[in-house]
Design a protein around this motif. Structure first.
Motif, PDB file in Angstrom:
ATOM      1  N   HIS A 164     -36.943 -50.488  41.781  1.00 10.36           N
ATOM      2  CA  HIS A 164     -37.753 -50.514  40.552  1.00 10.36           C
ATOM      3  C   HIS A 164     -38.329 -51.906  40.306  1.00 10.36           C
ATOM      4  CE1 HIS A 164     -36.123 -46.544  39.851  1.00 10.36           C
ATOM      5  NE2 HIS A 164     -34.895 -47.030  39.886  1.00 10.36           N
ATOM      6  N   TYR A 165     -38.743 -52.553  41.378  1.00 11.94           N
ATOM      7  CA  TYR A 165     -39.240 -53.929  41.287  1.00 11.94           C
ATOM      8  C   TYR A 165     -40.427 -54.017  40.323  1.00 11.94           C
ATOM      9  CZ  TYR A 165     -40.446 -58.636  42.855  1.00 11.94           C
ATOM     10  OH  TYR A 165     -40.699 -59.981  42.913  1.00 11.94           O
ATOM     11  N   SER A 166     -40.390 -55.032  39.451  1.00 15.26           N
ATOM     12  CA  SER A 166     -41.480 -55.249  38.495  1.00 15.26           C
ATOM     13  C   SER A 166     -42.195 -56.553  38.827  1.00 15.26           C
ATOM     14  CB  SER A 166     -40.936 -55.306  37.066  1.00 15.26           C
ATOM     15  OG  SER A 166     -39.975 -56.346  36.931  1.00 15.26           O
ATOM     16  N   PRO A 179     -34.313 -63.695  35.004  1.00 14.28           N
ATOM     17  CA  PRO A 179     -35.005 -62.662  35.778  1.00 14.28           C
ATOM     18  C   PRO A 179     -34.572 -61.255  35.373  1.00 14.28           C
ATOM     19  CG  PRO A 179     -34.100 -64.371  37.210  1.00 14.28           C
ATOM     20  CD  PRO A 179     -33.514 -64.583  35.857  1.00 14.28           C
ATOM     21  N   SER A 180     -35.440 -60.315  35.633  1.00 16.02           N
ATOM     22  CA  SER A 180     -35.129 -58.913  35.359  1.00 16.02           C
ATOM     23  C   SER A 180     -34.114 -58.388  36.368  1.00 16.02           C
ATOM     24  CB  SER A 180     -36.410 -58.079  35.433  1.00 16.02           C
ATOM     25  OG  SER A 180     -36.111 -56.695  35.464  1.00 16.02           O
ATOM     26  N   ASP A 181     -33.155 -57.613  35.890  1.00 14.16           N
ATOM     27  CA  ASP A 181     -32.178 -56.989  36.791  1.00 14.16           C
ATOM     28  C   ASP A 181     -32.857 -56.112  37.831  1.00 14.16           C
ATOM     29  OD1 ASP A 181     -30.095 -58.195  35.524  1.00 14.16           O
ATOM     30  OD2 ASP A 181     -29.388 -56.407  34.462  1.00 14.16           O
ATOM     31  N   ALA A 182     -34.005 -55.539  37.476  1.00 15.69           N
ATOM     32  CA  ALA A 182     -34.692 -54.611  38.373  1.00 15.69           C
ATOM     33  C   ALA A 182     -35.220 -55.300  39.623  1.00 15.69           C
ATOM     34  CB  ALA A 182     -35.846 -53.924  37.636  1.00 15.69           C
ATOM     35  N   ASN A 183     -35.318 -56.622  39.604  1.00  8.02           N
ATOM     36  CA  ASN A 183     -35.906 -57.344  40.732  1.00  8.02           C
ATOM     37  C   ASN A 183     -34.873 -57.885  41.710  1.00  8.02           C
ATOM     38  OD1 ASN A 183     -38.374 -56.807  39.672  1.00  8.02           O
ATOM     39  ND2 ASN A 183     -38.775 -58.862  38.908  1.00  8.02           N
ATOM     40  N   ILE A 184     -33.626 -57.476  41.540  1.00  4.34           N
ATOM     41  CA  ILE A 184     -32.547 -57.922  42.427  1.00  4.34           C
ATOM     42  C   ILE A 184     -31.783 -56.701  42.925  1.00  4.34           C
ATOM     43  CG2 ILE A 184     -30.385 -59.236  42.574  1.00  4.34           C
ATOM     44  CD1 ILE A 184     -31.499 -61.081  40.393  1.00  4.34           C
ATOM     45  N   ARG A 185     -31.470 -56.679  44.203  1.00  7.26           N
ATOM     46  CA  ARG A 185     -30.626 -55.617  44.756  1.00  7.26           C
ATOM     47  C   ARG A 185     -29.172 -56.051  44.596  1.00  7.26           C
ATOM     48  NH1 ARG A 185     -30.448 -54.105  49.516  1.00  7.26           N
ATOM     49  NH2 ARG A 185     -30.433 -51.880  49.100  1.00  7.26           N
ATOM     50  N   TRP A 186     -28.424 -55.354  43.741  1.00  4.20           N
ATOM     51  CA  TRP A 186     -27.098 -55.791  43.316  1.00  4.20           C
ATOM     52  C   TRP A 186     -25.954 -55.163  44.109  1.00  4.20           C
ATOM     53  CZ3 TRP A 186     -26.771 -59.660  39.851  1.00  4.20           C
ATOM     54  CH2 TRP A 186     -27.890 -59.919  39.042  1.00  4.20           C
ATOM     55  N   ASN A 187     -26.235 -54.213  44.976  1.00  5.37           N
ATOM     56  CA  ASN A 187     -25.157 -53.375  45.500  1.00  5.37           C
ATOM     57  C   ASN A 187     -24.109 -54.129  46.313  1.00  5.37           C
ATOM     58  OD1 ASN A 187     -27.545 -53.528  47.133  1.00  5.37           O
ATOM     59  ND2 ASN A 187     -26.543 -52.183  48.606  1.00  5.37           N
ATOM     60  N   TYR A 189     -23.109 -57.280  45.663  1.00 11.45           N
ATOM     61  CA  TYR A 189     -22.506 -58.321  44.835  1.00 11.45           C
ATOM     62  C   TYR A 189     -21.455 -57.710  43.914  1.00 11.45           C
ATOM     63  CZ  TYR A 189     -26.649 -61.001  46.221  1.00 11.45           C
ATOM     64  OH  TYR A 189     -27.626 -61.629  46.939  1.00 11.45           O
ATOM     65  N   LYS A 190     -20.487 -58.518  43.500  1.00  7.25           N
ATOM     66  CA  LYS A 190     -19.505 -58.034  42.527  1.00  7.25           C
ATOM     67  C   LYS A 190     -20.171 -57.757  41.188  1.00  7.25           C
ATOM     68  CE  LYS A 190     -15.071 -59.717  44.234  1.00  7.25           C
ATOM     69  NZ  LYS A 190     -13.841 -60.498  43.911  1.00  7.25           N
ATOM     70  N   CYS A 191     -21.026 -58.679  40.761  1.00  4.36           N
ATOM     71  CA  CYS A 191     -21.790 -58.444  39.538  1.00  4.36           C
ATOM     72  C   CYS A 191     -22.915 -57.455  39.819  1.00  4.36           C
ATOM     73  CB  CYS A 191     -22.373 -59.753  39.011  1.00  4.36           C
ATOM     74  SG  CYS A 191     -21.181 -60.799  38.141  1.00  4.36           S
ATOM     75  N   LYS A 192     -23.131 -56.540  38.914  1.00  6.57           N
ATOM     76  CA  LYS A 192     -24.176 -55.521  39.071  1.00  6.57           C
ATOM     77  C   LYS A 192     -25.325 -55.723  38.089  1.00  6.57           C
ATOM     78  CE  LYS A 192     -21.559 -53.775  42.206  1.00  6.57           C
ATOM     79  NZ  LYS A 192     -21.873 -54.065  43.636  1.00  6.57           N
ATOM     80  N   GLY A 193     -25.353 -56.886  37.452  1.00  6.80           N
ATOM     81  CA  GLY A 193     -26.430 -57.218  36.535  1.00  6.80           C
ATOM     82  C   GLY A 193     -26.344 -58.688  36.178  1.00  6.80           C
ATOM     83  N   ALA A 280     -23.304 -64.365  45.136  1.00  5.91           N
ATOM     84  CA  ALA A 280     -24.222 -64.036  44.045  1.00  5.91           C
ATOM     85  C   ALA A 280     -25.655 -64.248  44.537  1.00  5.91           C
ATOM     86  CB  ALA A 280     -23.926 -64.904  42.822  1.00  5.91           C
ATOM     87  N   PRO A 281     -26.652 -63.729  43.807  1.00  4.38           N
ATOM     88  CA  PRO A 281     -28.043 -63.774  44.294  1.00  4.38           C
ATOM     89  C   PRO A 281     -28.726 -65.123  44.072  1.00  4.38           C
ATOM     90  CG  PRO A 281     -27.955 -62.598  42.215  1.00  4.38           C
ATOM     91  CD  PRO A 281     -26.527 -62.887  42.587  1.00  4.38           C
ATOM     92  N   PHE A 282     -28.220 -66.166  44.688  1.00  5.91           N
ATOM     93  CA  PHE A 282     -28.794 -67.502  44.527  1.00  5.91           C
ATOM     94  C   PHE A 282     -30.252 -67.542  44.996  1.00  5.91           C
ATOM     95  CE2 PHE A 282     -24.304 -68.403  44.313  1.00  5.91           C
ATOM     96  CZ  PHE A 282     -24.194 -69.516  43.491  1.00  5.91           C
ATOM     97  N   ASN A 283     -30.512 -67.062  46.206  1.00  5.42           N
ATOM     98  CA  ASN A 283     -31.870 -67.148  46.746  1.00  5.42           C
ATOM     99  C   ASN A 283     -32.852 -66.280  45.975  1.00  5.42           C
ATOM    100  OD1 ASN A 283     -32.233 -68.669  49.599  1.00  5.42           O
ATOM    101  ND2 ASN A 283     -30.117 -67.995  49.344  1.00  5.42           N
ATOM    102  N   GLU A 284     -32.409 -65.098  45.557  1.00  7.88           N
ATOM    103  CA  GLU A 284     -33.300 -64.223  44.799  1.00  7.88           C
ATOM    104  C   GLU A 284     -33.727 -64.879  43.489  1.00  7.88           C
ATOM    105  OE1 GLU A 284     -30.450 -63.413  46.331  1.00  7.88           O
ATOM    106  OE2 GLU A 284     -30.195 -61.232  46.479  1.00  7.88           O
ATOM    107  N   VAL A 285     -32.770 -65.510  42.804  1.00 14.11           N
ATOM    108  CA  VAL A 285     -33.084 -66.125  41.513  1.00 14.11           C
ATOM    109  C   VAL A 285     -34.014 -67.322  41.700  1.00 14.11           C
ATOM    110  CG1 VAL A 285     -32.103 -67.347  39.531  1.00 14.11           C
ATOM    111  CG2 VAL A 285     -31.001 -65.273  40.399  1.00 14.11           C
ATOM    112  N   ILE A 286     -33.781 -68.116  42.738  1.00  9.85           N
ATOM    113  CA  ILE A 286     -34.694 -69.237  43.018  1.00  9.85           C
ATOM    114  C   ILE A 286     -36.124 -68.721  43.152  1.00  9.85           C
ATOM    115  CG2 ILE A 286     -35.331 -70.994  44.716  1.00  9.85           C
ATOM    116  CD1 ILE A 286     -32.314 -71.226  45.377  1.00  9.85           C
ATOM    117  N   ALA A 287     -36.297 -67.670  43.947  1.00 10.87           N
ATOM    118  CA  ALA A 287     -37.639 -67.129  44.177  1.00 10.87           C
ATOM    119  C   ALA A 287     -38.232 -66.528  42.908  1.00 10.87           C
ATOM    120  CB  ALA A 287     -37.587 -66.080  45.286  1.00 10.87           C
ATOM    121  N   LEU A 288     -37.413 -65.818  42.125  1.00  7.73           N
ATOM    122  CA  LEU A 288     -37.913 -65.197  40.901  1.00  7.73           C
ATOM    123  C   LEU A 288     -38.305 -66.237  39.854  1.00  7.73           C
ATOM    124  CD1 LEU A 288     -35.427 -62.195  40.666  1.00  7.73           C
ATOM    125  CD2 LEU A 288     -37.900 -62.054  41.059  1.00  7.73           C
ATOM    126  N   ARG A 289     -37.794 -67.444  39.997  1.00  5.72           N
ATOM    127  CA  ARG A 289     -38.210 -68.527  39.103  1.00  5.72           C
ATOM    128  C   ARG A 289     -39.519 -69.169  39.569  1.00  5.72           C
ATOM    129  NH1 ARG A 289     -32.939 -72.209  37.738  1.00  5.72           N
ATOM    130  NH2 ARG A 289     -34.325 -72.946  36.067  1.00  5.72           N
TER     131      ARG A 289
END
Length: 398
Positions: A164-166, A179-187, A189-193, A280-289
Motif C-alpha cells: 500500500h505504498y503512498s 514516515p507512513s507505516d504503509a511505506n515500510i515492509r514490516w514483516n 522486524y519485531k516492530c510492526k509499525g 529495524a528499518p534504518f535504511n528505509e527511514v533514511i530514504a523516506l526522509r
C-alpha cells in the motif's frame, strides 16, 4: 575408426600415398568430432537453470560445526546453485571477440571471498524463480553481507514492495516528518509499525538497541554547545566553522536514520548515511526522509573513489568492541576517500578507561592535524569508560 585407419595404412603400392593422405584427413575429422563431443558434454553439465524455472539446491540441515568444516573454501565446497554458477561465469560481449568500452571482451561478475564460508546460505539465497518475485529474504542477504559475502551476486527476480505504498513527502517536509507505516515492509522486524519504534512501552522489545533514539525524529543534536568537561559532543556549527564554505559532501558511518545528514542538508551539505538494518528499518527511514542511504557493512571497502569526500563522520559505530587490525583497515580506507585537508569527525567513541590510550595511539598514527580533541568520562553506566571525540584534518601528501 581405429580399425579403418589401420586397414588404410596397410594398403601397399602406388595407392599407399593417396590412401595415407586420405587417412590423415579422416583422423583430423575424428579429432574434431571428439573435441565437439567434449564441448557439448561440458556445456550440458554446467548449463544454468532455465529462465522460468527454480534452480535446485540441496538444503543443508547439518549442525553449524559440521558446516564450517565443509564450507572452508571455494576448493573444499562447490556451490550447488546452478543460478550462482551461471552468474559467476564470464559474460561475453554481444559481438564475440570485440572489446567493450572497458577494453574487455567479457564481463566477470564478482562475489565476495567470504561467500565460501557460507555456501549453504548463499545457495539458498540464489534459489528463486527467474523473472518472478524475489523471496522475502533481505535478512538472509544481510546475514551473508555481515559474514563477508560481499558483494552479493545479483539476482534475476523482482523485488517486493510495500503493498500500500503512498507517495513520499516533498523534500523539506520529509526530513522531520514520521514516515507512513504503509511505506515500510514490516514483516521481518519485531516492530510492526513506527509507533513501536519510539514508544516507551516497547523499550527492550523493539529488536534493536544501537541508537535507541534514532527513530524519534524530534531529537536532533549537535546544536547546543555543551560543557566541555562532561560532554564530548561538538556542534555542527563548530565543526563547519573550521572549514567555512569548504564542506560540501560527506559520509556518516553510523547506526542512524539520517538525522545527522538531515541537519547537514539544512547547512547545504550533502551527506550519505552508511548503515545496515540492525533489527529495524534504518535504511528505509533514511530514504523516506529524502536522504541517501548507503547499505554497507563494516567489513566492506567504501564504494567511493580516492580523495573525494570533504567529511567523514562516525558515531556509535567504532567503539571498544573493534579490534586494532580491523580499526586500521577502516581508518586507512576512510583516509583513502577523504580529500586533502578533509575532516575526519570521530564522535563520542567510547571504551574502557584502561584501553583508551591504545585507541588514541591508533588515531594519532594517522598523522592528521588535531583541530578538536576531547576525552571525558562516560557516566551513563558504570564509571569505568571514557568518551573520546575529535575532528582531524587529513594532510596533503605527494
Amino acid at each position: 575408426m581405429g580399425n579403418l585407419l589401420e586397414q588404410l595404412h596397410s594398403i601397399g603400392g602406388s595407392e599407399r600415398q593417396a590412401n595415407s593422405k586420405f587417412s590423415d584427413q579422416v583422423l583430423h575429422i575424428a579429432v574434431s568430432l571428439d573435441k565437439l563431443a567434449d564441448s557439448l558434454s561440458s556445456f550440458y553439465s554446467n548449463a544454468p537453470a532455465k529462465w522460468n524455472e527454480t534452480s535446485n539446491v540441496d538444503e543443508d540441515y547439518s549442525e553449524p560445526e559440521e558446516r564450517e568444516v565443509e564450507e572452508g573454501s571455494f576448493n573444499e565446497r562447490v556451490f550447488s546453485s546452478a543460478e550462482l554458477r551461471n552468474y559467476t561465469s564470464p559474460k561475453p560481449n554481444r559481438l564475440s571477440g570485440k572489446k567493450n568500452f572497458l577494453g574487455l571482451e567479457a564481463i566477470y561478475p564478482s562475489i565476495g571471498l567470504g561467500c565460501a564460508g557460507v555456501a549453504a546460505d548463499l545457495d539458498r539465497y540464489m534459489t528463486y524463480k527467474s523473472s518472478g518475485i524475489c523471496p522475502d529474504d533481505w535478512d538472509l542477504a544481510q546475514k551473508l553481507i555481515v559474514a563477508g559475502c560481499d558483494p552479493l551476486p545479483r539476482r534475476r527476480c523482482f523485488s517486493r514492495t510495500p503493498p500500500h505504498y503512498s507517495k513520499p513527502l516533498p523534500g523539506n517536509s520529509s526530513l522531520w516528518t514520521q514516515p507512513s507505516d504503509a511505506n515500510i515492509r514490516w514483516n521481518l522486524y519485531k516492530c510492526k509499525g513506527y509507533t513501536c519504534l519510539v514508544s516507551n512501552d516497547t523499550i527492550g522489545k523493539r529488536g534493536f538497541y544501537k541508537c535507541s533514539d534514532c527513530f524519534n525524529l524530534s531529537k536532533r543534536g549537535w546544536e547546543v554547545p555543551t560543557d566541555t568537561s562532561v560532554s564530548a559532543e561538538f556542534t555542527i556549527e563548530e565543526v563547519l566553522g573550521l572549514k567555512a564554505g569548504e564542506i560540501r559532501i560527506g559520509l556518516d558511518f553510523s547506526p542512524t536514520t539520517g538525522t545527522f545528514a538531515a541537519m547537514m542538508r539544512e547547512k547545504n551539505v550533502t551527506v550519505a548515511s552508511a548503515t545496515l538494518n540492525l533489527g529495524a528499518p534504518f535504511n528505509e527511514v533514511i530514504a523516506l526522509r529524502g536522504l541517501l542511504p548507503l547499505y554497507i557493512s563494516v567489513g566492506s571497502r567504501l564504494p567511493l573513489f580516492d580523495n573525494t569526500l570533504d567529511l567523514i563522520h562516525s558515531k556509535l559505530f567504532l567503539d571498544g568492541w573493534v579490534g586494532m587490525e580491523l580499526l586500521q583497515y577502516v581508518l586507512f580506507d576512510w583516509d583513502r576517500v577523504l580529500r586533502p585537508e578533509g575532516l575526519l569527525w570521530l564522535d563520542r567513541f567510547f571504551c574502557k578507561k584502561e584501553e583508551m590510550e591504545l585507541y588514541l595511539d591508533a588515531f594519532n598514527k594517522l598523522g592528521y592535524r588535531k583541530l578538536l580533541w576531547r576525552v571525558v568520562p562516560k557516566t551513563d553506566k558504570l564509571d569505568d569508560e571514557l568518551f573520546f571525540s575529535a575532528v582531524l584534518e587529513k594532510p596533503r601528501r605527494s
